[in-house]
Design a protein around this motif. Structure first.
Motif, mmCIF file in Angstrom:
data_model
loop_
_atom_site.group_PDB
_atom_site.id
_atom_site.type_symbol
_atom_site.label_atom_id
_atom_site.label_comp_id
_atom_site.label_asym_id
_atom_site.label_seq_id
_atom_site.Cartn_x
_atom_site.Cartn_y
_atom_site.Cartn_z
ATOM 1 N N GLY B 145 60.595 -40.186 87.790
ATOM 2 C CA GLY B 145 59.776 -39.024 87.436
ATOM 3 C C GLY B 145 60.564 -37.731 87.541
ATOM 4 O O GLY B 145 61.793 -37.721 87.505
ATOM 5 N N LYS B 163 52.261 -36.219 82.279
ATOM 6 C CA LYS B 163 53.521 -36.718 81.735
ATOM 7 C C LYS B 163 54.089 -35.728 80.720
ATOM 8 O O LYS B 163 53.438 -35.400 79.727
ATOM 9 C CB LYS B 163 53.320 -38.090 81.090
ATOM 10 N N LYS B 172 56.978 -38.678 84.381
ATOM 11 C CA LYS B 172 55.802 -38.383 85.178
ATOM 12 C C LYS B 172 56.142 -37.269 86.169
ATOM 13 O O LYS B 172 57.185 -37.292 86.825
ATOM 14 C CB LYS B 172 55.376 -39.646 85.934
#
Lengths: 228, 391
Positions: B145, B163, B172
């Motif tokens: 992420g 996202k 993310k």
């Protein structure tokens, strides 16, 4: 010669007025001895104030020699003349000429301030002078405008005496006073004279002659006669 | 023997000071007007100086956290910092930590919005030493992420868990970072931070070399030493890297601020010069008005020096009083301004502030004195015979 306070030899004073020259004084010879009370009489413009200014070291002659206490002042510069005035001569003016921002006592102290007398000595002397000119000590803290003409002139006389000068010069000292007050001031000057101060008074008022032991008359810058 | 009431004899101090004071009081309106000039002048000089000083202190304070940082960029012909160079940096003993960073700029998309921002690839423990998390969680070492800056999050309306898309890769958002403002190393607020592996997947053309390296010295005092060591090791033949240290950048900023405050003080001193002219003016008037008084004083024995002293003292007293008022006033007003703008008056208790006030007051007194000298000289040179006749 040691009792000679003032000695004028062949004094001439010339002013330039435009392209003309005015002879305010012409070949004046005069000597003033210690203890003299001299009145100088004359009409206005006769040169009597010029003569007083020369004796008082406020001005220098165009020609001739002036001796104050046997010192020839004709060649002295400004600062030296100031020093002579400070320690030898007291001035009394027609308009009293007190400093408006100073109290009566401070005015009397002023000449002593300039001759660096300490504050305590200065104040003691000023208070005794106030007594000597017959002014109540309650006036000590008054400003000149709070005093009458006669009182102002008394303060001025006390100021003139501050540095114990050998010579007092007065220019029409009664000119701005009423007859009675004028008489009191002249009595005071005579009293000071009797106590040893040499006095020169310039005036056009013939009644002042009664107080003097010598009188000279000036006409157009020349001494016309002297009577004692 | 007459007893004199001694209390009337007691005079309030030196007769010269008394004379000066009473003469100033006698022309009170004129005195106040001239004083206002000096007050404004002193106020202008000291307050400009103090404000400049406060600005300097406040800038220094806000960069204090970075003061041990040096940023190493590829120099001239080079495009990147190599892994090998980073290893060499690691060997320098005065260095606390070396933070190699990938960076580039790209379009960041979220739902229907997009903006351009910076993308940084950085090891998670290095990132922790540079930024703080505000919301959500910091990147873990294996995380795919990203964490993003506050302004980017606000602009694109991104929440933790959303996202974002960059270069066709979806990431993310695990956390949003605290706002950091201007900083010399990484710019935080409009940026995205990812792990180096993620970065290299997104930007495949990157040849796994770093864009810059942040070096932290153990001590602020070591910064110059570290700079020299880095140059000696990496710039042996030709310049491969160039260095930018917060400490040296800050001294440049401080220099600039110093010139700004000098310039402002210069403007302030012009007003003092004007004030000096107004003192010259009122003292000349006073000399003319008191010509006869000067003549009398000379007749009763005042020397040139005595007369000088009298008049100089007058402008000196005026200058001292007005300058102190100006100094105190500037301290008061600067206090209020600093409180309102910087919300922190601690920078006022600096030694520099004291110097500016004292300097302003001193300058005020000197200019007042300067304005008083010529009139005093003129008064002292008057001929007693002429001044006595003056009506």
């Amino acid at each position: 010669m040691s009792d000679q306070v003032v000695e004028l030899q062949e004094i001439t004073k010339t002013y330039a007025l435009g392209s003309n020259y005015i002879h305010a004084l012409k070949d004046v010879n005069l000597s003033i001895k210690k203890g003299d009370f001299l009145t100088i009489m004359g009409a206005s413009g006769s040169g009597k104030s010029t003569l007083l200014n020369l004796i008082g070291c406020l001005d220098t002659p165009t020609k001739g020699i002036i001796k104050i206490n046997n010192i020839d002042i004709s060649k002295l510069d400004d600062e030296q003349l100031t020093a002579i005035r400070r320690s030898n001569i007291g001035f009394i003016f027609q308009q009293f000429n007190l400093i408006p921002t100073l109290t009566a006592l401070e005015n009397i102290e002023l000449p002593m301030v300039f001759s660096k007398v300490s504050e305590v000595t200065r104040q003691k002397k000023a208070l005794s002078l106030l007594e000597q000119v017959n002014l109540d000590s309650k006036y000590a803290t008054h400003k000149p405008y709070e005093l009458s003409g006669g009182q102002q002139q008394r303060v001025a006389i006390a100021r003139a005496l501050a540095n114990s000068p050998s010579l007092l010069l007065a220019d029409e000292p009664t000119g701005n006073l009423d007859t009675k007050t004028g008489r009191e001031i002249m009595e005071l000057l005579r009293f000071l004279n009797l106590n040893g101060t040499t006095m020169v008074v310039v005036t056009h008022d013939p009644t002042l002659m009664h107080y003097s032991n010598r009188n000279v008359k000036l006409i157009d810058g020349e001494i016309s006669n002297e009577n004692s | 023997m007459v007893k004199y009431p001694m209390k009337i004899v007691k005079q309030p101090g030196n007769i010269y000071i008394q004379l000066a004071k009473r003469n100033l009081e006698r022309r009170v309106v004129r005195t106040i007007l001239a004083a206002v000039g000096i007050i404004i002048g002193v106020f202008a000089i000291s307050s400009m100086g103090i404000l400049g000083n406060c600005l300097k202190v406040s800038v220094s304070n806000s960069f204090e956290d970075y003061s041990n940082e040096i940023v190493v960029y590829p120099a001239g012909g080079e495009t990147s910092i190599t892994e090998n160079q980073v290893k060499q940096l690691d060997k320098i003993s005065e260095i606390e930590s070396v933070l190699p960073i990938y960076s580039s700029g790209t379009k960041i998309e979220y739902k229907d919005k997009s903006m351009y921002g910076a993308v940084y690839g950085i090891e998670n423990e290095d990132l922790t030493s540079l930024v703080e998390i505000d919301n959500g969680k910091m990147l873990k070492s294996s995380s795919t992420g990203c964490v993003i800056g506050q302004e980017l999050a606000n602009f694109l309306d991104i929440k933790v868990g959303g996202k974002v898309t960059l270069e066709d890769t979806k990431l993310k958002v695990t956390g949003i970072l605290k706002k950091r403002g201007m900083s010399p190393d990484v710019s935080v607020d409009n940026s995205i931070f990812v792990n180096p592996e993620v970065y290299n997947k997104i930007f495949t053309d990157n040849n796994k070399e770093y864009d810059f390296v942040v070096v932290k010295a153990k001590n602020v005092d070591d910064v110059d030493g570290v700079e020299n060591s880095v140059k000696k090791i990496l710039n042996k033949k030709d310049d491969k890297v160039f260095l930018s240290s917060v400490k040296n950048m800050l001294s440049g900023v401080e220099d600039a601020l110093r010139y700004v405050s000098l310039f402002l003080m210069g403007i302030g001193s012009i007003s003092l010069v004007v004030a000096s002219v107004s003192i010259l003016n009122i003292m000349l008037m006073s000399v003319t008005e008191r010509t006869k008084e000067i003549g009398i004083m000379k007749a009763v024995g005042a020397s040139k020096k005595d007369i000088m002293k009298m008049f100089v003292l007058e402008s000196l007293i005026l200058g001292i009083i007005a300058s102190f008022i100006g100094g105190i006033l500037s301290l008061g007003i600067v206090f209020v301004i600093t409180d309102l703008i910087l919300k922190d008056v601690s920078s006022l208790f600096d030694r520099g502030v004291f110097l500016y006030i004292v300097g302003g007051i001193g300058f005020g007194i000197i200019t007042s004195l300067t304005g008083g000298v010529y009139p005093a000289l003129k008064a002292s040179k008057m001929k007693p015979i002429d001044s006595l006749k003056y009506q």
